[in-house]
Write an enzyme that holds these catalytic residues in place. Structure first.
Site, PDB file in Angstrom:
ATOM      1  N   LYS A  57       0.795  -1.231   0.000  1.00  0.00           N
ATOM      2  CA  LYS A  57       0.000   0.000   0.000  1.00  0.00           C
ATOM      3  C   LYS A  57       0.829   1.283   0.000  1.00  0.00           C
ATOM      4  CE  LYS A  57      -3.325  -1.135  -0.714  1.00  0.00           C
ATOM      5  NZ  LYS A  57      -3.583  -1.841  -2.007  1.00  0.00           N
ATOM      6  N   HIS A 107       7.007  -7.389  -1.801  1.00  0.00           N
ATOM      7  CA  HIS A 107       6.841  -6.821  -0.457  1.00  0.00           C
ATOM      8  C   HIS A 107       7.607  -7.642   0.582  1.00  0.00           C
ATOM      9  CE1 HIS A 107       3.711  -4.398  -2.169  1.00  0.00           C
ATOM     10  NE2 HIS A 107       2.817  -5.348  -2.242  1.00  0.00           N
ATOM     11  N   SER A 137      -5.074   2.475   3.930  1.00  0.00           N
ATOM     12  CA  SER A 137      -5.134   1.838   2.621  1.00  0.00           C
ATOM     13  C   SER A 137      -5.189   0.314   2.767  1.00  0.00           C
ATOM     14  CB  SER A 137      -3.899   2.267   1.809  1.00  0.00           C
ATOM     15  OG  SER A 137      -3.974   1.807   0.496  1.00  0.00           O
TER      16      SER A 137
HETATM   17  P1  A3P Z   1      -5.081   4.564  -1.214  1.00  0.00           P
HETATM   18  O1  A3P Z   1      -5.719   3.303  -0.743  1.00  0.00           O
HETATM   19  O2  A3P Z   1      -4.666   5.458  -0.081  1.00  0.00           O
HETATM   20  O3  A3P Z   1      -5.877   5.291  -2.232  1.00  0.00           O
HETATM   21  P2  A3P Z   1       0.033  -0.364  -3.648  1.00  0.00           P
HETATM   22  O4  A3P Z   1       0.120  -0.204  -5.114  1.00  0.00           O
HETATM   23  O5  A3P Z   1       1.375  -0.455  -2.984  1.00  0.00           O
HETATM   24  O6  A3P Z   1      -0.910  -1.463  -3.260  1.00  0.00           O
HETATM   25  O7  A3P Z   1      -0.570   0.988  -3.072  1.00  0.00           O
HETATM   26  C1  A3P Z   1      -1.917   1.317  -3.284  1.00  0.00           C
HETATM   27  C2  A3P Z   1      -2.120   2.762  -2.943  1.00  0.00           C
HETATM   28  O8  A3P Z   1      -1.528   3.588  -3.956  1.00  0.00           O
HETATM   29  C3  A3P Z   1      -3.593   3.113  -2.892  1.00  0.00           C
HETATM   30  O9  A3P Z   1      -3.699   4.172  -1.934  1.00  0.00           O
HETATM   31  C4  A3P Z   1      -3.816   3.601  -4.315  1.00  0.00           C
HETATM   32  O10 A3P Z   1      -4.963   4.395  -4.496  1.00  0.00           O
HETATM   33  C5  A3P Z   1      -2.538   4.401  -4.526  1.00  0.00           C
HETATM   34  N1  A3P Z   1      -2.229   4.617  -5.937  1.00  0.00           N
HETATM   35  C6  A3P Z   1      -2.287   3.731  -6.955  1.00  0.00           C
HETATM   36  N2  A3P Z   1      -1.947   4.309  -8.111  1.00  0.00           N
HETATM   37  C7  A3P Z   1      -1.691   5.599  -7.833  1.00  0.00           C
HETATM   38  C8  A3P Z   1      -1.321   6.736  -8.636  1.00  0.00           C
HETATM   39  N3  A3P Z   1      -1.146   6.623  -9.935  1.00  0.00           N
HETATM   40  N4  A3P Z   1      -1.155   7.914  -8.000  1.00  0.00           N
HETATM   41  C9  A3P Z   1      -1.327   8.032  -6.679  1.00  0.00           C
HETATM   42  N5  A3P Z   1      -1.702   7.008  -5.874  1.00  0.00           N
HETATM   43  C10 A3P Z   1      -1.868   5.805  -6.445  1.00  0.00           C
END
Ligand code: A3P
Length: 296
Positions: A57, A107, A137
């Protein structure tokens, strides 16, 4: 591998796989998952492999899209999902078949990764995110993906997160291990970015990463990559692909949820935030890591 149901203070459980006390998600389980995970440190690397390492996340999908475009030198939507190159969920055969240059992601702790990366000094992109936004998240992630079989309440979640009763263990341990790795391996080619730095100035961070990866490109290309990887664009264009890799409770993929810095303020009560800060002080004593909880 044994499946474990981790209870919270109210008895709600989260389903994970238990690898000798280290928790992993169940939902990508390959038939011989245990064998694969245990053999992962022995997999062969390639000199041009790039590895994206993050606690869940922390913006992994975002960075994977960016880094993939950079190494391919094409500002073009990547027509697959990052899970196809996620080391702890793919079979060794699929890993071997990925075309070079590979943008791998994971991860898990560095010691579970192919140790050949270290020998070859493969480039690492390491990204962090402030742990309060990570907790929010992760809570939404756990609540929405069917395979976790989780319907716990947020009020019980902060202690679950702090305790590490989630897949991949605690944010604290993950972050401290990387801090130590960097202190012990100062000549290792690794770039550190944060979700907050990316949100503050995406183009600046994309430019820094491109330089680190020695991508031969101009400013217009970097701007195009940055724009293509904007949250709204990725949400619109990658969501359908996400549906293929995890079962979402309401049928709608939730990988692109809010995409903000500081959403934790809408979730943490004052008491939860103070509790979290006191745990942080204790667990991260001596650490130089300084999360940014807000951009203002
Ligand atoms: P939120 O749940 O706070 O919105 P991961 O990819 O490590 O699983 O992280 C997911 C988080 O990154 C989520 O946060 C998601 O919305 C956010 N995220 C994914 N793509 C993104 C982007 N292009 N710009 C900003 N945040 C992004």
């Amino acid at each position: 591998m044994p499946i474990k149901k981790l209870p919270d203070n109210s008895g709600a459980t989260l389903t994970v796989v238990d690898l000798d006390g280290y928790y992993l998600p169940t939902f990508y389980e390959l038939e011989d998952h245990e064998e694969q995970i245990r053999s992962l440190p022995k997999w062969k690397a390639r000199d041009d492999d790039v590895i994206l390492c993050t606690y869940p996340k922390s913006g992994t999908h975002w960075l994977w899209e960016i880094v993939s475009m950079l190494v391919q030198n094409k500002a073009k939507r990547i027509q697959t999902v990052k899970q196809t190159a996620m080391l702890e969920v793919i079979a060794e055969e699929s890993y071997d078949n990925l075309p070079s240059p590979r943008v791998l992601n994971s991860h898990v702790y560095f010691e579970y990764l192919p140790q050949d990366f270290a020998k070859r000094k493969c480039k690492i992109v390491y990204a962090m995110r402030n742990p309060k936004d990570v907790a929010v998240s992760f809570y939404n992630h756990h609540s929405k993906i069917i395979e976790y079989d989780f319907s716990g309440k947020w009020e019980d979640y902060v202690s679950r997160f702090v305790k590490g009763d989630v897949d991949y263990g605690t944010w604290f341990e993950y972050t401290l291990k990387w801090e130590k790795f960097m202190a012990d391996n100062q000549d290792y080619p690794i770039i550190v970015t944060t979700y907050e730095d990316m949100k503050e100035d995406s183009l600046r961070e994309v430019t820094r990463i491109a330089k680190f990866l020695e991508v031969d490109c101009d400013q217009a290309f970097l701007q195009e990559v940055t724009d293509l990887c904007h949250f709204d664009k990725m949400k619109k264009e990658k969501n359908a692909l996400e549906e293929q890799v995890a079962g979402w409770k309401d049928g709608k993929p939730g990988m692109y949820r809010k995409g903000d810095v500081g959403d934790w303020k809408n979730w943490f009560t004052v008491a939860q935030s103070e509790y979290f800060d006191s745990v942080y002080m204790e667990k991260m004593k001596g650490s130089k890591v300084q999360p940014r909880y807000t951009l203002r």
